[in-house]
Design an enzyme around this catalytic site. Structure first.
Site, PDB file in Angstrom:
ATOM      1  N   HIS A 180       0.799  -1.236   0.000  1.00 65.15           N
ATOM      2  CA  HIS A 180       0.000   0.000   0.000  1.00 65.15           C
ATOM      3  C   HIS A 180       0.829   1.282   0.000  1.00 65.15           C
ATOM      4  O   HIS A 180       0.279   2.379  -0.146  1.00 65.15           O
ATOM      5  CB  HIS A 180      -0.997  -0.010   1.168  1.00 65.15           C
ATOM      6  CG  HIS A 180      -2.310   0.625   0.847  1.00 65.15           C
ATOM      7  ND1 HIS A 180      -3.416   0.510   1.647  1.00 65.15           N
ATOM      8  CD2 HIS A 180      -2.690   1.418  -0.202  1.00 65.15           C
ATOM      9  CE1 HIS A 180      -4.423   1.204   1.101  1.00 65.15           C
ATOM     10  NE2 HIS A 180      -4.009   1.755  -0.016  1.00 65.15           N
ATOM     11  N   ASP A 219      -9.858   0.092   4.158  1.00 66.71           N
ATOM     12  CA  ASP A 219      -8.696  -0.565   4.760  1.00 66.71           C
ATOM     13  C   ASP A 219      -9.008  -0.918   6.212  1.00 66.71           C
ATOM     14  O   ASP A 219      -9.768  -0.202   6.871  1.00 66.71           O
ATOM     15  CB  ASP A 219      -7.523   0.453   4.722  1.00 66.71           C
ATOM     16  CG  ASP A 219      -6.144  -0.177   4.807  1.00 66.71           C
ATOM     17  OD1 ASP A 219      -5.991  -1.202   5.487  1.00 66.71           O
ATOM     18  OD2 ASP A 219      -5.215   0.397   4.197  1.00 66.71           O
ATOM     19  N   HIS A 269      -6.612  -0.661   8.190  1.00 61.72           N
ATOM     20  CA  HIS A 269      -5.614   0.231   8.802  1.00 61.72           C
ATOM     21  C   HIS A 269      -5.759   1.651   8.246  1.00 61.72           C
ATOM     22  O   HIS A 269      -6.245   1.836   7.128  1.00 61.72           O
ATOM     23  CB  HIS A 269      -4.201  -0.269   8.470  1.00 61.72           C
ATOM     24  CG  HIS A 269      -3.999  -1.734   8.754  1.00 61.72           C
ATOM     25  ND1 HIS A 269      -4.163  -2.699   7.786  1.00 61.72           N
ATOM     26  CD2 HIS A 269      -3.657  -2.380   9.892  1.00 61.72           C
ATOM     27  CE1 HIS A 269      -3.933  -3.887   8.320  1.00 61.72           C
ATOM     28  NE2 HIS A 269      -3.618  -3.735   9.595  1.00 61.72           N
ATOM     29  N   ASP A 326      -3.038   3.701   7.801  1.00 60.45           N
ATOM     30  CA  ASP A 326      -1.828   4.002   7.012  1.00 60.45           C
ATOM     31  C   ASP A 326      -1.476   5.487   7.059  1.00 60.45           C
ATOM     32  O   ASP A 326      -1.071   6.092   6.063  1.00 60.45           O
ATOM     33  CB  ASP A 326      -1.998   3.526   5.550  1.00 60.45           C
ATOM     34  CG  ASP A 326      -2.147   2.007   5.455  1.00 60.45           C
ATOM     35  OD1 ASP A 326      -1.836   1.310   6.432  1.00 60.45           O
ATOM     36  OD2 ASP A 326      -2.589   1.520   4.391  1.00 60.45           O
ATOM     37  N   HIS A 328       4.314   1.184   4.038  1.00 59.21           N
ATOM     38  CA  HIS A 328       2.914   0.927   3.643  1.00 59.21           C
ATOM     39  C   HIS A 328       1.930   1.345   4.736  1.00 59.21           C
ATOM     40  O   HIS A 328       0.734   1.450   4.475  1.00 59.21           O
ATOM     41  CB  HIS A 328       2.702  -0.531   3.212  1.00 59.21           C
ATOM     42  CG  HIS A 328       2.582  -1.520   4.321  1.00 59.21           C
ATOM     43  ND1 HIS A 328       1.963  -2.741   4.165  1.00 59.21           N
ATOM     44  CD2 HIS A 328       3.045  -1.482   5.601  1.00 59.21           C
ATOM     45  CE1 HIS A 328       2.024  -3.408   5.311  1.00 59.21           C
ATOM     46  NE2 HIS A 328       2.680  -2.681   6.196  1.00 59.21           N
ATOM     47  N   ASP A 341      -7.468  -1.523   0.051  1.00 58.79           N
ATOM     48  CA  ASP A 341      -6.544  -2.515   0.602  1.00 58.79           C
ATOM     49  C   ASP A 341      -7.358  -3.791   0.826  1.00 58.79           C
ATOM     50  O   ASP A 341      -8.380  -3.761   1.529  1.00 58.79           O
ATOM     51  CB  ASP A 341      -5.992  -1.970   1.930  1.00 58.79           C
ATOM     52  CG  ASP A 341      -4.917  -2.853   2.548  1.00 58.79           C
ATOM     53  OD1 ASP A 341      -4.963  -4.081   2.367  1.00 58.79           O
ATOM     54  OD2 ASP A 341      -4.043  -2.295   3.243  1.00 58.79           O
ATOM     55  N   ASP A 367      -7.033  -6.099   2.714  1.00 55.57           N
ATOM     56  CA  ASP A 367      -7.201  -6.495   4.120  1.00 55.57           C
ATOM     57  C   ASP A 367      -8.367  -5.778   4.807  1.00 55.57           C
ATOM     58  O   ASP A 367      -8.674  -6.046   5.974  1.00 55.57           O
ATOM     59  CB  ASP A 367      -5.886  -6.384   4.908  1.00 55.57           C
ATOM     60  CG  ASP A 367      -5.439  -4.951   5.223  1.00 55.57           C
ATOM     61  OD1 ASP A 367      -6.274  -4.036   5.326  1.00 55.57           O
ATOM     62  OD2 ASP A 367      -4.212  -4.766   5.377  1.00 55.57           O
ATOM     63  N   GLU A 382      -2.090  -5.122  -1.712  1.00 56.22           N
ATOM     64  CA  GLU A 382      -1.813  -6.030  -0.579  1.00 56.22           C
ATOM     65  C   GLU A 382      -2.291  -7.462  -0.775  1.00 56.22           C
ATOM     66  O   GLU A 382      -2.366  -8.230   0.185  1.00 56.22           O
ATOM     67  CB  GLU A 382      -2.330  -5.462   0.749  1.00 56.22           C
ATOM     68  CG  GLU A 382      -1.701  -4.104   1.152  1.00 56.22           C
ATOM     69  CD  GLU A 382      -0.275  -4.207   1.714  1.00 56.22           C
ATOM     70  OE1 GLU A 382       0.229  -5.334   1.959  1.00 56.22           O
ATOM     71  OE2 GLU A 382       0.359  -3.123   1.898  1.00 56.22           O
TER      72      GLU A 382
HETATM   73  N1  LIG Z   1      -1.082  -1.224   4.133  1.00 61.11           N
HETATM   74  C1  LIG Z   1      -1.085  -1.967   5.237  1.00 61.11           C
HETATM   75  N2  LIG Z   1      -1.437  -3.211   5.184  1.00 61.11           N
HETATM   76  N3  LIG Z   1      -0.678  -1.390   6.337  1.00 61.11           N
HETATM   77  C2  LIG Z   1      -0.540  -2.040   7.620  1.00 61.11           C
HETATM   78  C3  LIG Z   1       0.021  -1.083   8.628  1.00 61.11           C
HETATM   79  C4  LIG Z   1       0.198  -1.720   9.969  1.00 61.11           C
HETATM   80  C5  LIG Z   1       0.683  -0.787  11.054  1.00 61.11           C
HETATM   81  N4  LIG Z   1      -0.288   0.220  11.345  1.00 61.11           N
HETATM   82  C6  LIG Z   1       2.012  -0.129  10.659  1.00 61.11           C
HETATM   83  O1  LIG Z   1       2.136   1.053  10.593  1.00 61.11           O
HETATM   84  O2  LIG Z   1       2.947  -0.819  10.436  1.00 61.11           O
HETATM   85 MN   LIG Z   2      -3.357  -0.295   3.695  1.00 57.85          MN
HETATM   86 MN   LIG Z   3      -4.402  -2.619   5.627  1.00 53.73          MN
END
Ligand SMILES: NC(=[NH2+])NCCC[C@H](N)C(=O)O
Ligand SMILES: [Mn+2]
Ligand SMILES: [Mn+2]
Length: 349
Positions: A119, A142, A144, A146, A159, A250, A252, A295
């Site tokens: 990402h 997402d 998350h 990010d 990411h 994303d 996920d 992802e």
């Molecule tokens: N694009 C993603 N899957 N990001 C996951 C980030 C997980 C966590 N918040 C980090 O900063 O590492």
């Molecule tokens: Mn993401």
């Molecule tokens: Mn994510």
């Protein structure tokens, strides 16, 4: 003077057709890149999604599809971590290349689909899009947010920091990272909406609160229902004016039972129908301009089936964003006629 007038009129027409009359043709762009995080395999995402039949599925919709293949990213042999952030120069350089590719696909009038990769690629994808369409808005689907900065990030991984590079409000919180001198923040916090959040780091929480960013967590989706969530999302972004949408999806965000082959799965994600509802509603605005699907990591699937379900879900999400309908038929939709809100009507006329 006259010449200048003509030129600016020409540029204006060019600009408005580039950024508004969407979905005459689709461009697909693969970005096999993984250095925004530390697990290998996500660079094979574009191939897995193509192997799941993406191009054939899009060809069944009503417009020409141009597959521009995969970008090729050079390996840098020396790319030491900077402030705990791994591979900053590689990520910066890959995103610059991607930004140019997305920019030229958008300038050619294509609705553009970027296949990741991790990402961190959203930095280049949204930046390249914004260069062509400065008034774009961003929908980030997402688990998350990010939105870590190098200082708040628990992992260092880029990411998990993509959005922080984009936001004007975070300019003073972002250190200069090697590889990123070409990115200047271009997006305002009010032009961003999150959907599907359920794993937000403490530093991210503070940023989201401080900037008052519109977020729909999984709890909000349970409470309001996905239909209301999309109504409020589109109202927030589009009620003042029609503008191009960038959808950064994303995989996920989806529940791990549906999308197991991904690097940072989090339980309790979107159902299949919630995911499809989101993309149908975005399609119905007629304003989707660029989307990222990121992802998908075929190396992390526990079995071949696990990889295949994840990749074929990615295909469904993309096809639905581009108009694949559950109501079929050229004779108009089946089912009960929908009453729409004013904002949505405005987009549909
Ligand atoms: N694009 C993603 N899957 N990001 C996951 C980030 C997980 C966590 N918040 C980090 O900063 O590492
Ligand atoms: Mn993401
Ligand atoms: Mn994510």
């Amino acid at each position: 003077m006259a010449l200048r007038g003509t030129l600016s009129r020409l540029l204006r027409t060019q600009f408005s057709t580039t950024c508004q009359n969407r979905t005459h043709s689709v461009a697909v762009l693969g970005a096999p890149f993984s250095k925004g995080q530390k697990r290998r395999g996500v660079e094979h995402g574009p191939k897995a999604i193509r192997d799941a039949g993406l191009i054939e599925r899009l060809s069944n919709l009503d417009y020409p599809v141009h597959d521009f293949g995969d970008l090729s990213f050079q390996n840098l042999d020396k790319d030491e971590p900077y402030m705990q952030v791994p591979f900053p120069r590689s990520v910066g350089r890959a995103n610059k290349l991607l930004s140019e590719a997305v920019g030229s696909a958008v300038a050619s009038g294509h609705t553009t689909v970027m296949l990741g990769g991790d990402h961190s690629l959203a930095i280049g994808s949204v930046e390249g899009h914004a260069r062509q369409c400065p008034d774009l808005c961003l929908i980030w689907v997402d688990a998350h947010a990010d939105i870590n900065t190098p200082l708040t990030s628990p992992s260092g991984n880029l990411h998990g920091q993509s959005v922080a590079f984009m936001l004007k409000e975070l300019q003073n919180k972002m250190p200069e990272l090697p590889g990123f001198s070409w990115v200047k923040p271009f997006l305002s916090a009010k032009d961003l909406v999150y959907i599907g959040l359920r794993d937000v780091d403490p530093g991210e929480y503070d940023i989201l609160k401080e900037l008052g960013i519109q977020c729909f967590t999984m709890r909000d989706i349970d409470r309001l229902g996905i239909q209301r969530v999309m109504e409020v999302t589109l109202d927030h972004l589009l009620s003042r004016k029609q503008r191009p949408i960038h959808l950064s999806f994303d995989i996920d965000a989806m529940d791990p039972s549906l999308a197991p082959a991904t690097g940072t799965p989090v339980n309790g994600g979107l159902t299949y129908r919630e995911g499809i509802w989101i993309t149908e509603e975005i399609h119905n605005t007629g304003l989707l301009s660029v989307m990222d699907l990121v992802e998908v990591n075929p190396v992390l699937g526990a079995s071949r089936e696990a990889v295949e379900v994840t990749a074929s879900l990615a295909v469904d999400i993309i096809a639905s964003s581009l108009g694949q309908s559950r109501q079929g038929g050229l004779l108009g939709p089946l089912g009960i006629p929908e009453t729409r809100t004013n904002t949505q009507n405005m987009q549909l006329e």
